[in-house]
Design a protein around this motif. Sequence first.
Motif, PDB file in Angstrom:
ATOM      1  N   ILE A   1       0.816  -1.220   0.000  1.00  0.00           N
ATOM      2  CA  ILE A   1       0.000   0.000   0.000  1.00  0.00           C
ATOM      3  C   ILE A   1       0.847   1.266   0.000  1.00  0.00           C
ATOM      4  O   ILE A   1       0.597   2.185  -0.776  1.00  0.00           O
ATOM      5  CB  ILE A   1      -0.957   0.027   1.220  1.00  0.00           C
ATOM      6  CG1 ILE A   1      -1.853  -1.211   1.257  1.00  0.00           C
ATOM      7  CG2 ILE A   1      -1.789   1.309   1.229  1.00  0.00           C
ATOM      8  CD1 ILE A   1      -2.654  -1.480   0.018  1.00  0.00           C
ATOM      9  N   LEU A   2       1.843   1.344   0.876  1.00  0.00           N
ATOM     10  CA  LEU A   2       2.607   2.576   1.066  1.00  0.00           C
ATOM     11  C   LEU A   2       3.838   2.642   0.172  1.00  0.00           C
ATOM     12  O   LEU A   2       4.574   1.670   0.042  1.00  0.00           O
ATOM     13  CB  LEU A   2       3.057   2.698   2.528  1.00  0.00           C
ATOM     14  CG  LEU A   2       1.963   2.727   3.598  1.00  0.00           C
ATOM     15  CD1 LEU A   2       2.592   2.815   4.981  1.00  0.00           C
ATOM     16  CD2 LEU A   2       0.988   3.868   3.362  1.00  0.00           C
ATOM     17  N   THR A   3       4.080   3.818  -0.401  1.00  0.00           N
ATOM     18  CA  THR A   3       5.324   4.059  -1.138  1.00  0.00           C
ATOM     19  C   THR A   3       6.447   4.253  -0.108  1.00  0.00           C
ATOM     20  O   THR A   3       6.187   4.388   1.091  1.00  0.00           O
ATOM     21  CB  THR A   3       5.227   5.330  -2.004  1.00  0.00           C
ATOM     22  OG1 THR A   3       5.054   6.459  -1.138  1.00  0.00           O
ATOM     23  CG2 THR A   3       4.071   5.240  -3.007  1.00  0.00           C
ATOM     24  N   ASP A   4       7.677   4.298  -0.547  1.00  0.00           N
ATOM     25  CA  ASP A   4       8.805   4.523   0.365  1.00  0.00           C
ATOM     26  C   ASP A   4       8.643   5.843   1.114  1.00  0.00           C
ATOM     27  O   ASP A   4       8.896   5.916   2.317  1.00  0.00           O
ATOM     28  CB  ASP A   4      10.130   4.520  -0.402  1.00  0.00           C
ATOM     29  CG  ASP A   4      10.501   3.137  -0.925  1.00  0.00           C
ATOM     30  OD1 ASP A   4       9.959   2.130  -0.416  1.00  0.00           O
ATOM     31  OD2 ASP A   4      11.346   3.072  -1.841  1.00  0.00           O
ATOM     32  N   TYR A   5       8.206   6.879   0.405  1.00  0.00           N
ATOM     33  CA  TYR A   5       7.993   8.194   1.020  1.00  0.00           C
ATOM     34  C   TYR A   5       6.947   8.083   2.133  1.00  0.00           C
ATOM     35  O   TYR A   5       7.134   8.599   3.243  1.00  0.00           O
ATOM     36  CB  TYR A   5       7.550   9.191  -0.053  1.00  0.00           C
ATOM     37  CG  TYR A   5       7.245  10.570   0.460  1.00  0.00           C
ATOM     38  CD1 TYR A   5       8.243  11.538   0.534  1.00  0.00           C
ATOM     39  CD2 TYR A   5       5.964  10.923   0.878  1.00  0.00           C
ATOM     40  CE1 TYR A   5       7.979  12.813   1.019  1.00  0.00           C
ATOM     41  CE2 TYR A   5       5.691  12.184   1.360  1.00  0.00           C
ATOM     42  CZ  TYR A   5       6.696  13.127   1.424  1.00  0.00           C
ATOM     43  OH  TYR A   5       6.417  14.384   1.902  1.00  0.00           O
ATOM     44  N   GLU A   6       5.830   7.418   1.853  1.00  0.00           N
ATOM     45  CA  GLU A   6       4.758   7.269   2.833  1.00  0.00           C
ATOM     46  C   GLU A   6       5.201   6.388   3.998  1.00  0.00           C
ATOM     47  O   GLU A   6       4.841   6.637   5.152  1.00  0.00           O
ATOM     48  CB  GLU A   6       3.510   6.692   2.176  1.00  0.00           C
ATOM     49  CG  GLU A   6       2.868   7.650   1.192  1.00  0.00           C
ATOM     50  CD  GLU A   6       1.850   6.992   0.283  1.00  0.00           C
ATOM     51  OE1 GLU A   6       0.894   7.675  -0.100  1.00  0.00           O
ATOM     52  OE2 GLU A   6       2.016   5.790  -0.064  1.00  0.00           O
ATOM     53  N   GLN A   7       5.988   5.356   3.714  1.00  0.00           N
ATOM     54  CA  GLN A   7       6.483   4.463   4.770  1.00  0.00           C
ATOM     55  C   GLN A   7       7.369   5.233   5.753  1.00  0.00           C
ATOM     56  O   GLN A   7       7.285   5.019   6.957  1.00  0.00           O
ATOM     57  CB  GLN A   7       7.269   3.301   4.159  1.00  0.00           C
ATOM     58  CG  GLN A   7       7.796   2.303   5.180  1.00  0.00           C
ATOM     59  CD  GLN A   7       6.718   1.544   5.922  1.00  0.00           C
ATOM     60  OE1 GLN A   7       5.833   0.965   5.305  1.00  0.00           O
ATOM     61  NE2 GLN A   7       6.780   1.538   7.236  1.00  0.00           N
TER      62      GLN A   7
END
Length: 117
Positions: free
Chosen positions: A29-35
């Motif tokens: 679900i999450l991109t690296d930025y969101e993670q």
Amino acid sequence: MITGIGLDIVEMSRIRRLDIKSPKFRARILTDYEQTEYDQLTETRKIEFLAGRFAAKEAYSKAKGTGIGSECSFQDIEVRKDDKGKPTIYFRGTETGLVSITHSKEFAAAQVLLQTT
């Protein structure tokens, strides 16, 4: 001109169960930025964040008219906040729409508006 509108609501308990059941769910679900943003949150806020991003990405795929799949994956969609905390939605690195995310104790919801200038 408005080119698409999408809305999604998800149960927090469902996202919590999926996250506990499989760490791959969050990575899907999450991109690296969101993670990176997720990692800085409290435990309570983490589920709200994950559920909100899930709902926003589902809403975006509905507004785009593709659904989540080969043309539009969870990793293609990213939600970033500006300096004031206002979320904006990006598709493959390009700002593409307006998004509003909300949550309560039991639900997270998001609405996306796509428009051409």
